[in-house]
Enzyme design. Sequence first.
Site, PDB file in Angstrom:
ATOM      1  N   LYS A   5       0.873  -1.170   0.000  1.00 22.09           N
ATOM      2  CA  LYS A   5       0.000   0.000   0.000  1.00 22.09           C
ATOM      3  C   LYS A   5       0.908   1.216   0.000  1.00 22.09           C
ATOM      4  O   LYS A   5       1.431   1.624   1.035  1.00 22.09           O
ATOM      5  CB  LYS A   5      -0.926  -0.040   1.225  1.00 22.09           C
ATOM      6  N   GLU A  14       8.846   1.495  11.457  1.00 18.78           N
ATOM      7  CA  GLU A  14       9.830   2.567  11.416  1.00 18.78           C
ATOM      8  C   GLU A  14       9.049   3.867  11.507  1.00 18.78           C
ATOM      9  O   GLU A  14       8.382   4.276  10.550  1.00 18.78           O
ATOM     10  CB  GLU A  14      10.666   2.532  10.142  1.00 18.78           C
ATOM     11  N   GLU A  25       8.148  16.117  16.097  1.00 17.86           N
ATOM     12  CA  GLU A  25       8.739  15.975  14.773  1.00 17.86           C
ATOM     13  C   GLU A  25       8.059  16.929  13.795  1.00 17.86           C
ATOM     14  O   GLU A  25       6.851  16.859  13.575  1.00 17.86           O
ATOM     15  CB  GLU A  25       8.591  14.534  14.267  1.00 17.86           C
ATOM     16  N   CYS A  59      13.113  10.939   8.579  1.00 19.61           N
ATOM     17  CA  CYS A  59      13.019  10.673  10.016  1.00 19.61           C
ATOM     18  C   CYS A  59      14.390  10.631  10.692  1.00 19.61           C
ATOM     19  O   CYS A  59      14.487  10.782  11.912  1.00 19.61           O
ATOM     20  CB  CYS A  59      12.264   9.373  10.262  1.00 19.61           C
TER      21      CYS A  59
END
Length: 487
Positions: free
Chosen positions: A184, A259, A392, A293
């Site tokens: 996906k 992750e 973040e 990230c």
Amino acid sequence: MTTTPQRLFIDGEWTEPADGHYEVVDPATEETVGLAPEASRAQVYEAAAAARDAFATWSRTRPEERAAILDRAADLMQRDFLANAALAQAESGATTGTARGMQVAVGAARFRRYAKGALEPVEEAVPPQINEAGPMGRAGIFGALAVRQPVGVVTCITSYNNPWANPAGKIAPALAMGNTVVVKPAPQDPLSVYRMAEALAEAGVPAGVVNVVSGSAPGVGEAAVDSPDVDMVSFTGSTSVGQRIAEVCGRSMKRQLMELGGKGAAVVLDDADLDSAVAGIGTTFSFYSGQICTAPTRVLVQRGVHDALIEKLTAYAGYLTVGDPRAKGTVVGPVISAAHRDRIESYVELGRKEGARVVTGGERPEPTGRGFYVAPTLLADCTNDMRVVREEIFGPVVVVVPFGDEEEGIALANDSDYGLIDYVWSGDVARAFRVARRLRAGGVGVNTIGRNMEAPFGGFKRSGVGRDVGSYALHAYSEMQSIVWPG
């Protein structure tokens, strides 16, 4: 760029989507790149069922056959290298060098790596054990074998920041281990993943082994996670979405590889080579426009070199050309969407309100009049309790927090919900390693942002669950089985 609407790839067939198509937008020009298919929940379930049916045969396929298919797929990705890179650039807004060198090239390299990985041993002898007679039977010497078996059907949910390397890092090791997959892709740039599926189909991957379903609606990803035919979910994305996926996986004990987010601490000690530190930290501005990230976005600098580091970072940001990612010399391209640009800008404004000082950036550049651009931004005078320091941002924004002694620097680095990759800069390597060993992060770069692509990759705390990359990815997509016998 693509005139024919894309179709889904289910059970080896290119299938019309039940819910129509949606536009994929070029972040640099705001023009339509192509039309991506919108799968229905039923079609996602159909893809998972196809993967389930294909698993019995694919998992017993000789490793040499799996390796050959992965190798051929890499050849085909390389054959269409420039076209693949152009599509990746159009979807993601990456600069030309990044689209070619870090997206398509790395994607193909990962298929080559796991073609070799398919041939790695899956059996390991366990030292024999002497058992005395008792309730469990007669005395004897018992041998044992630890065997890695494929998990089954793996749903791979990929990130938008790298539509080649990220999917390849999931699909290739999963297939090498004998799993089948439902992919996906991120809704922002799914067309590249369909090109990957085309290469795999041409390389001879059997029907049902690889399935690709996309959609802009959350229901597509939800179905790919909650399908009863799925045994494992491999996800790259935000921590908040990862938490929701983990909750669903927990209900039926699906295996997970997560992750998730990061807020990488860059600990700059007072004996550091500041030019080296700035070159590393500056990649937050330039590499994927900070949409990565692992970026060293949270700079913790010892007070003795604080002002000098701020000065050098400011100068570095000033040298970076922001603009059309296709233009020669562009270093900072657009972010993925207007919504994400607005989110980043809201964080910069929040930083101002929290008391941070905007040293450079903080205003929207308009290099072309169109596109989703954010200027490289440096926030100083920050404290560790500010939201811009703790959360973040996922953009070209660096925050700087000063500290006194080494102990305070370590404490600040570890005072985070995240723990993906941290960094230490010091002229004393022994000191740097001493600090690195005390950081609660899945990886630590010492005087570098570079990575060893055979080393385990993953996060502590809310940065994820599990490890992949290199042979560790083969372990991630496998289950351990023990076989015991009397000697």
